[in-house]
Design an enzyme around this catalytic site. Structure first.
Site, PDB file in Angstrom:
ATOM      1  CG  HIS A   1     -10.145  -4.009  11.261  1.00 33.74           C
ATOM      2  ND1 HIS A   1     -10.360  -2.649  11.340  1.00 33.74           N
ATOM      3  CD2 HIS A   1      -8.783  -4.178  11.280  1.00 33.74           C
ATOM      4  CE1 HIS A   1      -9.194  -2.025  11.382  1.00 33.74           C
ATOM      5  NE2 HIS A   1      -8.224  -2.926  11.350  1.00 33.74           N
TER       6      HIS A   1
ATOM      7  CG  HIS B   1      -6.261  -2.409   7.046  1.00 38.28           C
ATOM      8  ND1 HIS B   1      -4.928  -2.733   7.202  1.00 38.28           N
ATOM      9  CD2 HIS B   1      -6.748  -2.213   8.294  1.00 38.28           C
ATOM     10  CE1 HIS B   1      -4.635  -2.770   8.497  1.00 38.28           C
ATOM     11  NE2 HIS B   1      -5.722  -2.430   9.184  1.00 38.28           N
TER      12      HIS B   1
ATOM     13  CD  GLU C   1      -6.033   1.059   9.701  1.00 34.64           C
ATOM     14  OE1 GLU C   1      -7.092   0.646  10.227  1.00 34.64           O
ATOM     15  OE2 GLU C   1      -4.894   0.812  10.172  1.00 34.64           O
TER      16      GLU C   1
END
Length: 373
Positions: free
Chosen positions: A108, A181, A338
């Site tokens: 991420h 997210h 996602e």
């Protein structure tokens, strides 16, 4: 006014954090987004009982979003969403090393990804209410080559949707993979402590990416029908089972954290950025609310929050149950969809074209979450 602002606290060295409030009176939806991480903090929709339901997990103050335990609630994730194996990749024979924040892998965006940056936000439409969030990621940030300019456009449509459109341009070849997210709980995050009683259906999703022991794709596609816990199709009678009945059967035993293929029909597994399609449908336990997920991206990660650490009730917005008792926000409190390029695509020759952005080209994707009562 459909788009207004309010203060959301302050950050040392950065000043005030602003929350943008989008209201669409036609769809009776409200969304709130802060300029820290271009983060969706609230999404309020009407259910079948005509009640306001806040369907995303989050915090009531900027301090919550700054804690080490924040599991990316509502954030815009980049420069790379999901994982890059061994925290490295090569372009034109040159190796680039990234921060291994989920050792040995990169997750991420690294130590301080886009979710921890201050974005510039501008209202671009009042009807329907829409804002554009912009961030310039400099060359070398988190180890990535090239300067890139990223925009994320949030829109509340008249059709009961929140749309997220991503664009990025660069001045040197670089991998890009963006997502939102948000953790969804259609029972209402102030009332329902988990999503175990939600049901899920996937539309024409025939494969998922085989993960290694650290959840990095091996490069192999596995048919969903080959693993009963991964098949959410109506065709095989698996569309209306509760998530709670399946969590322990998912690979890894901690619920779902797998990437599904949205379109397996082309060699590079890409989807035309101008063509969006429904891929998933989540339903509240009492049938009072349905959320449909649509995307232009080639895949999407389903994460059911198996590793969410318990959030102190004085930090979260989920403060009271109907009976007046505090909600303990923790494991399985919400589910993420996602939508993105494939994890580790930059290190897989067949997938590389999904994510390698070149000067003169534009990265594009769109995800829509549609709500019906």
């Amino acid at each position: 006014m459909p788009v207004t602002t309010e203060q959301f606290g302050t950050l040392p060295g950065n000043g005030a954090v602003t929350q943008y409030v989008l209201v669409n009176p036609k769809s009776r939806m409200t969304a709130k987004i802060i300029d820290y991480g271009a983060t969706l903090t609230h999404l309020i929709v009407k259910n079948k009982q005509n009640q306001d339901v806040d369907v995303v997990l989050g915090y009531d103050s900027i301090e919550g979003y700054r804690t080490d335990g924040n599991p990316f609630f509502g954030a815009t994730v980049g420069r790379w969403a999901n994982r890059i194996g061994e925290a490295k990749f090569s372009i034109n024979g040159k190796e680039y090393k990234l921060f291994a924040n989920q050792a040995p892998n990169h997750l991420h965006g690294g130590k301080e990804g886009f979710d921890k940056k201050m974005w510039k936000i501008s209202p671009i439409s009042q009807d329907p209410p829409s804002i554009e969030c912009t961030y310039l990621s400099p060359d070398g940030e988190e180890g990535y080559p090239g300067n890139i300019t990223v925009t994320c456009k949030y829109t509340l449509t008249d059709a009961g949707e929140i749309s997220m459109e991503y664009n990025a341009t660069c001045d040197a070849e670089t991998p890009v993979n963006l997502t939102n997210h948000s953790y969804f709980n259609l029972g209402g995050v102030e009332k329902a402590s988990t999503i175990k009683n939600h049901t899920l259906e996937l539309f024409n999703v025939k494969y998922f990416l085989e993960p290694d022991d650290m959840s990095v794709p091996t490069g192999k596609l596995i048919p969903t029908h080959a693993h009963p816990a991964m098949d959410f199709s109506a065709q095989h009678g698996n569309a209306h089972k509760t998530l709670g009945s399946r969590l322990s059967h998912a690979p890894g035993g901690m619920g779902y954290d797998q990437h599904f293929v949205a379109n397996p029909d082309t060699k590079t597994y890409r989807i035309d950025p101008s063509s969006i399609r429904d891929v998933a449908e989540l339903k509240a336990p009492d049938g009072s609310l349905t959320m449909t997920v649509a995307t232009t991206d080639p895949g999407f990660q389903i994460y059911t929050g198996g590793f969410i650490q318990a959030v102190p009730t004085n930090q979260s917005k989920q403060t009271q149950l109907a009976n007046g008792k505090p909600v303990q926000v923790g494991q399985y409190a919400g589910v993420c969809f996602e939508c993105s390029r494939f994890p580790d695509a930059i290190n897989k020759e067949d997938w590389r074209a999904q994510c390698l952005l070149k000067p003169g080209d534009t990265y594009k994707s769109q995800t829509i979450y549609r709500f019906t009562a």
